[in-house]
Design a protein around this motif. Structure first.
Motif, PDB file in Angstrom:
ATOM      1  N   GLY A 154     -11.700  97.000   6.712  1.00 31.36           N
ATOM      2  CA  GLY A 154     -10.311  96.571   6.569  1.00 31.36           C
ATOM      3  C   GLY A 154      -9.304  97.151   7.525  1.00 31.36           C
ATOM      4  O   GLY A 154      -9.110  96.626   8.610  1.00 31.36           O
TER       5      GLY A 154
ATOM      6  N   LEU B 264      -3.243  93.399   9.145  1.00 34.87           N
ATOM      7  CA  LEU B 264      -3.320  93.083   7.717  1.00 34.87           C
ATOM      8  C   LEU B 264      -1.947  92.880   7.094  1.00 34.87           C
ATOM      9  O   LEU B 264      -1.784  92.080   6.174  1.00 34.87           O
ATOM     10  CB  LEU B 264      -4.036  94.250   7.012  1.00 34.87           C
ATOM     11  CG  LEU B 264      -4.360  94.089   5.556  1.00 34.87           C
ATOM     12  CD1 LEU B 264      -5.497  93.107   5.387  1.00 34.87           C
ATOM     13  CD2 LEU B 264      -4.743  95.419   4.939  1.00 34.87           C
TER      14      LEU B 264
ATOM     15  N   VAL C   7      -5.347 100.516  -1.868  1.00 35.72           N
ATOM     16  CA  VAL C   7      -5.160 100.814  -0.443  1.00 35.72           C
ATOM     17  C   VAL C   7      -5.293 102.326  -0.268  1.00 35.72           C
ATOM     18  O   VAL C   7      -4.423 103.087  -0.715  1.00 35.72           O
ATOM     19  CB  VAL C   7      -3.760 100.373   0.047  1.00 35.72           C
ATOM     20  CG1 VAL C   7      -3.640 100.567   1.558  1.00 35.72           C
ATOM     21  CG2 VAL C   7      -3.468  98.933  -0.329  1.00 35.72           C
TER      22      VAL C   7
ATOM     23  N   VAL D 123      -8.709  97.956   0.311  1.00 36.71           N
ATOM     24  CA  VAL D 123      -8.296  98.105   1.702  1.00 36.71           C
ATOM     25  C   VAL D 123      -8.589  99.550   2.112  1.00 36.71           C
ATOM     26  O   VAL D 123      -7.834 100.460   1.777  1.00 36.71           O
ATOM     27  CB  VAL D 123      -6.788  97.815   1.868  1.00 36.71           C
ATOM     28  CG1 VAL D 123      -6.382  97.945   3.321  1.00 36.71           C
ATOM     29  CG2 VAL D 123      -6.455  96.430   1.333  1.00 36.71           C
TER      30      VAL D 123
END
Ligand SMILES: NC(=O)c1ccc[n+]([C@@H]2O[C@H](COP(=O)([O-])OP(=O)(O)OC[C@H]3O[C@@H](n4cnc5c(N)ncnc54)[C@H](O)[C@@H]3O)[C@@H](O)[C@H]2O)c1
Length: 385
Positions: A181, A49, A143, A168
């Motif tokens: 993710g 990612l 995240v 994420v």
């Protein structure tokens, strides 16, 4: 529908499929709006990612078709990241946005269960406001684990209606329970088991094959930290996400309160809050599921052999199967509390076989509850072993 002034020239037009119904009464006039809402969201499973060539963090929220229409001069992103994840990956996240020449702000926050609060949401809102985002084209990126995704999601929806939002997930639980993710390789074993509980939930409710995979290979998967090179792990996370989506997608606004995904979530909220921070979310869910397996057994839905297989599987996943604070009194209170939020009718998902379930609309009789609690405690409490 367009309402017109009487002296305006007659035109026909349709703005959307929304309908407005007008009604006059002696009290006044009222309008009822019926507006079909289409809600689209996208899930991307990817590796690397934070590789500068990977577009997911910048454009992952858009369809290919829309991607070509958007070519902003300046790309802005606001990133909220869990403190621990920031310590582990903060430098890489920064490197990624620098290399893509993005104007960004990274906000590390202690997004743990104890801190899950409106104050955290307000802090994010203030920071996003100071930074400034275009409400349509500049997403907020979250995240972290489930707590981070939840608080940032709420902040995004409060900031400006339909502010785009990229999640994420960095824990297994967040990964399989609504999104996909990041890798989970750095997670401690306990957090992996925690995520396994939500996977086991879907297995027990909907997928015998997934249950059998967890039963046979759950321990090895935990040891290998569910890395995607291992076929069983890849299959497990994929089926978990698919079964979860099958349940969530047709019922996004929870219009239908009969939800199989609520298995393990009837007693666990009270238990989790009572002992906070002793139990992680998935651990409390597992204790609830285990008790309900005993209820199913005493109702004649699961055989003794099936009950034992589920318990063995839970233990193989290093999940707690019993807790001293999950008393009969707490169970009664939790079920009554649940009933208050169930539109007047109990809605109890229970396994009826391995990988099959039904929603029951009757209350569990007091006798059966106390028998189940007694059997559960005498078979699984550490004192009785
Ligand atoms: N909205 C939904 O659909 C949904 C579904 C399930 C659960 N939830 C919510 O999610 C929360 C639980 O999520 P969770 O289990 O991810 O907990 P969490 O977000 O508290 O994360 C657990 C811990 O792991 C740390 N962490 C996160 N990523 C890490 C990484 N890669 N390496 C090392 N440490 C890391 C965090 O700092 C935290 O201390 C609950 O609040 C629950 O209500 C929401």
């Amino acid at each position: 529908m367009v309402r017109q002034r009487e002296d305006a020239p007659e035109t026909e037009g349709k703005l959307s499929d929304a309908k407005i119904f007008e009604k006059q009464s002696s009290d006044g006039v009222s309008w009822t709006v019926v507006s079909p809402i289409v809600f689209t969201y996208k899930i991307t499973q990817c590796e690397n990612l934070l590789d500068p060539n990977n577009d997911t963090l910048l454009w992952g929220h858009l369809d290919e078709d829309h991607l070509h229409d958007i070519k902003p001069q300046v790309v802005k992103r606001f990133i909220v990241i869990d403190d621990t994840v920031h310590q582990l990956y903060g430098a890489k996240v920064k490197e990624y946005f620098d290399s893509r020449r993005v104007v960004y702000k990274i906000l590390p926050l202690p997004t743990t269960e104890e801190n899950k609060s409106l104050e955290l949401v307000t802090q994010i809102l203030q920071e996003v406001h100071d930074f400034g985002l275009d409400r349509r084209s500049e997403p907020i990126v979250a995240v972290g684990g489930g707590v981070c995704l939840d608080v940032v999601g709420l902040a995004a929806s409060l900031y400006r209606r339909r502010t785009p939002y990229i999640r994420v997930p960095t824990t297994l639980l967040a990964y399989v329970d609504a999104s996909v993710g990041a890798k989970t390789g750095t997670l401690p074993q306990r957090q992996l088991s925690n995520g396994m509980a939500e996977i086991l939930k879907m297995a027990l409710m909907k997928h015998r094959g997934l249950f059998e995979l967890l039963e046979a290979q759950g321990s090895q998967m935990l040891e290998s930290k569910l890395q995607s090179s291992d076929a069983a792990s890849a299959c497990t996370t994929r089926v978990a996400i698919e079964t979860m989506l099958e349940e969530l997608a047709p019922n996004l606004w929870e219009d239908d309160l009969d939800r199989l995904v609520d298995f393990g979530h009837l007693i666990s909220p009270q238990l989790e809050m009572k002992v906070l921070p002793a139990l992680l979310h998935g651990e409390a869910v597992n204790i609830d599921m285990c008790f309900m397996v005993y209820v199913s057994h005493l109702r004649g839905l699961l055989s003794a052999e099936e009950k034992s297989r589920v318990v063995r599987c839970m233990l193989g996943l290093n999940l707690p199967v019993w807790h001293q604070d999950c008393t009969l009194d707490l169970i009664h209170k939790a079920l009554n509390e649940r009933l208050r939020h169930s539109a007047g009718s109990p809605r109890m998902p229970l396994p009826t076989a391995l990988g099959q379930a039904e929603i029951f609309h009757d209350m569990i009789e007091d006798d059966l509850l106390s028998q189940a609690h007694h059997m559960w405690t005498s078979e699984l409490s550490p004192v009785s072993k």
